[in-house]
Structure formats: C-alpha cells, structure tokens
Design an enzyme around this catalytic site. Structure first.
Site, PDB file in Angstrom:
ATOM      1  CE  LYS A 194     131.364  97.817  40.890  1.00  0.00           C
ATOM      2  NZ  LYS A 194     131.892  97.591  39.498  1.00  0.00           N
ATOM      3  CG  ASP A 227     130.696  94.764  37.489  1.00  0.00           C
ATOM      4  OD1 ASP A 227     131.172  94.006  38.364  1.00  0.00           O
ATOM      5  OD2 ASP A 227     131.400  95.537  36.809  1.00  0.00           O
ATOM      6  CG  ASP A 251     116.189  95.386  45.469  1.00  0.00           C
ATOM      7  OD1 ASP A 251     115.202  94.647  45.616  1.00  0.00           O
ATOM      8  OD2 ASP A 251     116.134  96.499  44.904  1.00  0.00           O
ATOM      9  CG  ASP A 255     113.749  92.000  41.083  1.00  0.00           C
ATOM     10  OD1 ASP A 255     113.390  91.405  42.123  1.00  0.00           O
ATOM     11  OD2 ASP A 255     113.149  92.990  40.628  1.00  0.00           O
TER      12      ASP A 255
HETATM   13  C1  IPM Z   1     112.195  93.678  47.579  1.00  0.00           C
HETATM   14  C2  IPM Z   1     111.525  94.972  47.171  1.00  0.00           C
HETATM   15  C3  IPM Z   1     111.707  95.966  48.300  1.00  0.00           C
HETATM   16  C4  IPM Z   1     113.184  96.264  48.402  1.00  0.00           C
HETATM   17  C5  IPM Z   1     110.873  97.234  48.166  1.00  0.00           C
HETATM   18  C6  IPM Z   1     109.400  96.949  48.019  1.00  0.00           C
HETATM   19  C7  IPM Z   1     111.103  98.176  49.328  1.00  0.00           C
HETATM   20  O1  IPM Z   1     112.013  95.415  45.956  1.00  0.00           O
HETATM   21  O2  IPM Z   1     111.807  93.114  48.608  1.00  0.00           O
HETATM   22  O3  IPM Z   1     113.070  93.237  46.846  1.00  0.00           O
HETATM   23  O4  IPM Z   1     113.733  97.073  47.653  1.00  0.00           O
HETATM   24  O5  IPM Z   1     113.821  95.645  49.260  1.00  0.00           O
HETATM   25 MG    MG Z   2     113.374  94.054  45.007  1.00  0.00          MG
END
Ligand code: IPM
Ligand code: MG
Length: 370
Positions: A194, A227, A251, A255
């Site tokens: 960002k 974003d 992170d 996901d």
């Molecule tokens: C990941 C998880 C971890 C993170 C947690 C469990 C500490 O979400 O590996 O992505 O935030 O890095």
């Molecule tokens: Mg994670």
C-alpha cells in the site's frame, strides 16, 4: 542410497495428527520405493506442547527443528487454549519456529485441480487452470515489529500498538525468491503493498523495482495496491503468476487465493530460510488449513494439503522433483477417480475418510510408479 534426510514431524493440534499420519505413510512409501531415505522424528507443538510442557514450543523441540533438514507441521490451536495470554497461545509456537529458523519466504501455491473446478464458489471459467504462487514475507512486518503491546494511558483509556516495519535487505531477500520462482514458471511477478498510504510500502516498491532492474530484468514486474489485489484475485485471478507481498497482506491474500481453488483442505505451503554455503535452506512445510477442532479425531479431515506439503518438501528441500511430480499426480489421480473427503464432497462422488484417502494415494503411487 542417499544418506538419511532428517525430517521432523510436528503434528500439533486438532486434525494435524490425522493429516500427518498420512504423510508418515507417504514418507515410508518413498523410503521403500525410492533412493530417498528419511530419518523421522516426531515432537509436540502448539496446544499439545502447552499441555505437556506449559509452553507452545519447548526449547528442545526448537533445537531439533534447527538441526532437521526439513520440518513438517500439521496445525496449531483450538478452543481449549483460546483464552490463554497472548504470549503462550498455541500460535506463538508456530510464529516462534518461523522467526527462530528465519523462514522469511512463505510459498503458498493456489492451484485449481481440474476435478475440483466445480467446488470453487467462483465460475468455472474464472478458476479453471488457475496456478498462482503467493510469496509471503514471513518473519517481518507488523507480525513482529516493535513497539507492540497494549498500554493504559494516564486518563485510563487503553492503547494497542503494532508496528509495520521493513528494512531493505528483508524486502530484497524475499523478492529474490519471488523472481527466481517466476523464472521457473510464468516469468511474471506482481509486487503488492500500500505505497499510497504506507512508507513501508513505498520502500517495498522501490526495493523490489531496484532488484528487478539490477538482476531480473527479463521477468515481467508489476506493482499493485493490496486492496486492488484482493479485488483482482476474485475478479480475474488468472492474470497472476507470482505475487510477492508482506506478512500481513500475504496472510489475507493467500486465504482469498486459497478459496478460489475450492478448498483450504487442498493447499500446501513451504516456508524457506536463506541458503547456506552448501545451498541448504532451513525449511518448514505445512498445510494452509488450520486445526479444524470441530472434526478433529473423526477420521474426516482432508489429508491432501499435508501430502502436497510433503511433495513441496521433496521438491524444495531435497531436489526430488520427480518424486514430487509423482505424488502430485497420485493426488490428481484419486481426485479424478471421484474420491472426496467431506470438505470437498460433490454430487456423484464418493465420500471417504482421512485414512481411506491416504490408502488411495498410496495405491495410486504404486500404480504410477509401476
Ligand atoms: C497462517 C495463519 C497464521 C498467521 C496464524 C495461525 C498465526 O493464519 O499461517 O496464515 O497468521 O500467519
Ligand atoms: Mg492465515
């Protein structure tokens, strides 16, 4: 016969032990069938270590991990330990491993298997053939930056502080990993920050561009705000090849990228340190999914992300690309055969348990290896 490779298994909590149980079987298969030979050790991490030793990572475990050629971790955490103080939460065990082993480059592939295209919440044409690699910085940024903490101010109000901080060498070393991976894939890197609101983002952009111009001018480099990247990932994810980004954005974006593929239960990851003089890197491999306490112990979990993490280990720690390809193909075969654990179950397919999925992968390995 190659000399023994020291592998440390840290099954951890929840579904971790069930999933790594299948990895152990795969490791034994490779031991039996191939030149690779492993010396397996097992230890505790996370809540399991807390229950046994009062800390989420015992010193002795850390020492074993430092000496291992590769570490394979299951999952950490669960409701039982949720109310513990921050410093001894199960997650701290994992974060400490990453930090002490200096695993600064976290590779999170998001690959959509043909057999699972329909499991994605996105339209098939958006995700079919998807193959992206997110390279997340793992030992810096807001996860570890100082100052941090919660303090009470003189007027009684409270203040929570975390610090986003990056140095140029921290940015350079992770960007280097991204460029080198890109050269072996689609030759494109998108660097994400960002820079419009954060100085650390401005530095990130400048350093990545500088390294590119000096050492990797052949790789197509683009820059994107985080974003916008989140939006592009769900709009048109196939525009990406390698994404390189900081700890916190990585992170979240990983996901989102994971869900494009239909199931978190399918995704492996590798966390790598710097290469030493012999070319050896410290490394930790783990599935991206968590400990899933609600189904733990029920032989219901999907072991494929753990098996694919083992495959990444063969590829990145042991230069066993052939073995890794074989295992990847075995996973594809069982999916094509219609076998599904509950998390990826679809109409007309056969639902199987964790162990039955493991059986099927081993059978496919036997068949493919002849
Ligand atoms: C990941 C998880 C971890 C993170 C947690 C469990 C500490 O979400 O590996 O992505 O935030 O890095
Ligand atoms: Mg994670």
């Amino acid at each position: 016969m190659a000399s023994n490779r020291k592998l440390l298994l840290l099954p951890g909590d929840g579904i971790g032990p069930e999933c790594l149980g299948q990895v152990r079987r795969a490791a034994e298969w490779f031991d039996r069938r191939r030149v690779t030979s492993f010396e397996l050790e097992e230890d505790l991490v996370g809540g399991a270590a807390l229950d046994a030793h009062g800390v989420p990572l015992a010193e002795a475990t850390l020492e074993t991990a430092m000496a291992a050629d590769a570490v394979l971790l299951g999952a950490v955490g669960g409701p039982k330990w949720d109310d513990l103080p921050f410093e001894i939460k199960p997650e701290r065990g994992l974060l400490r491993l990453r930090k002490e082993m200096e695993l600064f480059a976290n590779l999170r592939p998001a690959l959509c298997f043909d057999a699972l295209v329909a499991a994605s919440t996105l339209k098939p044409e958006v995700v079919s053939g998807l193959d992206i690699m997110i390279v997340r910085e793992l030992t810096g940024g807001v996860y570890f930056g100082e100052p941090r903490g919660i303090e009470t101010l003189p007027d009684g109000t409270r203040r929570g502080v975390n610090t986003q901080v990056y140095t140029s060498p921290e940015i350079e070393r992770v960007a280097r990993v991204a460029f080198e991976l890109a050269q072996r894939r689609g030759n494109k890197v998108c660097s994400v920050e960002k820079a419009n609101v954060m100085e650390s983002g401005v530095l990130w952009r400048e350093e990545v561009q500088k390294l590119h111009d000096a050492a990797y001018p052949d790789v197509a480099l683009s820059h994107m705000y985080a974003d916008n990247c989140a939006m592009q990932l769900v709009r048109a994810p196939k525009q990406f090849d390698v994404i390189v980004t900081d700890n916190l954005f990585g992170d979240m974006l990983s996901d989102a990228a994971a869900m494009l593929t239909g199931s978190l239960g399918m995704l492996p990851s590798a966390s790598l340190g710097a290469a030493d003089a012999t070319g050896r890197r410290k490394a930790l491999y783990e599935p991206v999914h968590g400990s899933a306490p609600d189904i733990a112990g029920g032989d219901k979990a999907n072991p494929l992300a753990s098996l694919l993490s083992f495959s990444m280990m063969l590829r990145y720690s042991f230069d066993e690309g052939e073995g890794a390809d074989l295992l990847d193909r075995a996973v594809e075969t069982v999916l094509n055969d219609g076998l599904r654990t509950a998390d990826i179950m679809q109409d007309g397919m056969t639902e199987v348990s964790t162990s039955a999925m493991g059986d099927a992968v081993l059978a496919a390995l036997d068949k493919l290896a002849g």
